[in-house]
Design an enzyme around this catalytic site. Structure first.
Site, mmCIF file in Angstrom:
data_model
loop_
_atom_site.group_PDB
_atom_site.id
_atom_site.type_symbol
_atom_site.label_atom_id
_atom_site.label_comp_id
_atom_site.label_asym_id
_atom_site.label_seq_id
_atom_site.Cartn_x
_atom_site.Cartn_y
_atom_site.Cartn_z
ATOM 1 N N TRP A 72 0.827 -1.213 0.000
ATOM 2 C CA TRP A 72 0.000 0.000 0.000
ATOM 3 C C TRP A 72 0.856 1.256 0.000
ATOM 4 O O TRP A 72 0.578 2.207 -0.720
ATOM 5 C CB TRP A 72 -0.995 -0.003 1.158
ATOM 6 C CG TRP A 72 -2.104 -0.976 0.913
ATOM 7 C CD1 TRP A 72 -2.431 -2.060 1.677
ATOM 8 C CD2 TRP A 72 -3.026 -0.984 -0.192
ATOM 9 N NE1 TRP A 72 -3.485 -2.739 1.116
ATOM 10 C CE2 TRP A 72 -3.868 -2.102 -0.029
ATOM 11 C CE3 TRP A 72 -3.213 -0.168 -1.308
ATOM 12 C CZ2 TRP A 72 -4.894 -2.412 -0.936
ATOM 13 C CZ3 TRP A 72 -4.224 -0.470 -2.216
ATOM 14 C CH2 TRP A 72 -5.051 -1.581 -2.023
ATOM 15 N N LYS B 104 -12.759 -1.642 6.202
ATOM 16 C CA LYS B 104 -12.054 -2.590 7.062
ATOM 17 C C LYS B 104 -12.584 -2.538 8.494
ATOM 18 O O LYS B 104 -13.012 -3.538 9.022
ATOM 19 C CB LYS B 104 -10.554 -2.333 7.042
ATOM 20 C CG LYS B 104 -9.829 -3.020 5.879
ATOM 21 C CD LYS B 104 -9.568 -2.170 4.692
ATOM 22 C CE LYS B 104 -9.057 -2.926 3.500
ATOM 23 N NZ LYS B 104 -7.841 -2.396 2.913
ATOM 24 N N ASP C 285 -1.958 6.698 6.379
ATOM 25 C CA ASP C 285 -3.003 5.834 5.845
ATOM 26 C C ASP C 285 -3.320 4.807 6.940
ATOM 27 O O ASP C 285 -2.516 3.916 7.213
ATOM 28 C CB ASP C 285 -2.502 5.132 4.571
ATOM 29 C CG ASP C 285 -3.534 4.174 3.981
ATOM 30 O OD1 ASP C 285 -4.607 3.997 4.591
ATOM 31 O OD2 ASP C 285 -3.259 3.599 2.904
#
Ligand SMILES: *Cc1c(COP(=O)(O)O)cnc(C)c1O
Length: 360
Positions: free
Chosen positions: A102, A196, A172
């Site tokens: 990511w 999530k 993030d």
């Protein structure tokens, strides 16, 4: 009806109580005679819901007054571009940690807007650790420092917030927000996709320090301008209303279940069960350096990869789904977000032990 035990990385399992509540009020939300998906986002009922959701989030995170909370209808990765667009503030470089896939995608996107300085990278080591702070290199000219708090594909998680002095820190937190307490005031921007730990997909949360608003790059589309989202109270365009609503239900669910301290204890316990099961066997391995192991996403390999499909099929028969690892890492991955129960994890570890008795 039987609910599967869902270890998916995202979209992920949601708290049963929340799904039941949504089911109950689906046809008539809040006495309006319509569902939350059918009502105007400019109605007083919807606006009141947004106010309550933001308040509950402020309560669980103790968000200071000098921060704006924005709900955006966008994927988490929209922020890979929105961050530089909004806070480069005329500078031409930014600092990035490269600690997993990511981070890497965020870097690739940021390079379209500015020069990227790598503070540290573990790419050569297949992203299985967080480099020691003694090896970090910051660029004194950087507009901000970006890192990924939890790498959901690689299973590594920062255990501490990096210290960047006066340079705004951007994080993030898509795959670990609301999983443990943390100090909002350490950050310039915190962002996270909802799917999530906050509800269904469709919303990205941005918490931004107010002094960073208002210096967006010229020609930034209004829908990508944080200052404009703040000004319009996140209601400039038609939002993914069900996602905003369910995120609000999740905030209140966390608040009513002991807040982030309780979530942290619950998450530590679950992760400890699974890591203990992996470490006690010769059949399963997790390659992440123990000090950086994620509480949220736990990848593990079987001693014989030929058994992977057998494992997945047998898991399904035991009521366990979405356990297959990410294609770039292989093996299995169990995601243990807030909504995953301890019983769910124990069912998995029992299954894993049984599997080694049969095939190990
Ligand atoms: C899942 C995830 C993303 C991607 O989310 P999208 O909404 O699909 O863009 C980004 N960052 C992290 C850390 C993630 O875990």
């Amino acid at each position: 009806m039987t609910r599967a035990i869902n270890f998916g990385a995202g979209p992920a399992t949601l708290p049963l109580e929340i799904l039941q509540q949504v089911q109950e009020e689906l046809l008539d939300w809040n006495g309006t005679g319509v569902s939350v998906m059918e009502i105007s986002h400019r109605s007083p009922e919807f606006e009141a819901m947004m106010v309550q959701a933001k308040q509950d989030l402020c309560d669980i995170l103790s968000i200071p007054d000098n921060y704006e909370t924005l709900f955006l209808t966008a994927p988490a990765r929209s922020q890979f571009a929105m961050v530089p667009m909004n806070i480069l503030r005329g500078r031409d470089s930014a600092d990035y940690f490269d600690t997993g896939l990511w981070s890497h995608i965020a870097i690739t996107e940021a390079k379209r807007y500015c020069n990227v300085n790598f503070v540290a990278s573990t790419r050569e080591q297949s992203y299985t650790s967080i480099p020691a702070s003694t090896t970090w290199h910051f660029d004194p000219e950087a507009a901000y420092v970006h890192y990924t708090a939890n790498e959901s594909i690689n299973g590594v998680e920062f255990q501490e917030i990096p210290d960047t002095g006066d340079v705004p820190l951007v994080v993030d937190m898509t795959s670990n927000i609301l999983s443990r307490p943390f100090d909002v005031s350490r950050f310039g921007i915190i962002y996270a996709g909802a799917q999530k730990n906050m509800g269904p997909a469709g919303m990205t949360l941005v918490i931004i320090r107010k002094d960073l608003l208002g210096e967006t790059m010229p020609k930034t589309p209004l829908i990508y301008d944080y200052a404009y989202a703040a000004k319009t109270k996140s209601l400039y365009y038609t939002p993914a209303s069900i996602a905003y609503y369910m995120a609000g239900l999740t905030f209140s669910w966390i608040k009513n279940n002991g807040g982030l301290t309780a979530m942290f204890t619950h998450n530590q316990k679950k992760a400890a069960h699974l890591y203990a099961c992996i470490d006690a066997s010769d059949f399963y391995t997790n390659n992440v350096e123990p000090a950086c192991r994620s509480l949220m996403n736990i990848p593990f390999l079987l001693a014989d990869p030929a058994l992977d499909p057998v494992f997945i099929d047998a898991a399904k028969d035991a009521g366990i789904v979405a356990i297959k690892g990410h294609r770039l890492v292989g093996g299995m991955r169990a995601s243990l977000y807030n909504a995953m129960t301890e019983q769910g994890v124990l069912t998995l570890t029992d299954f894993m032990q049984e599997f080694t008795r049969r095939y190990g």
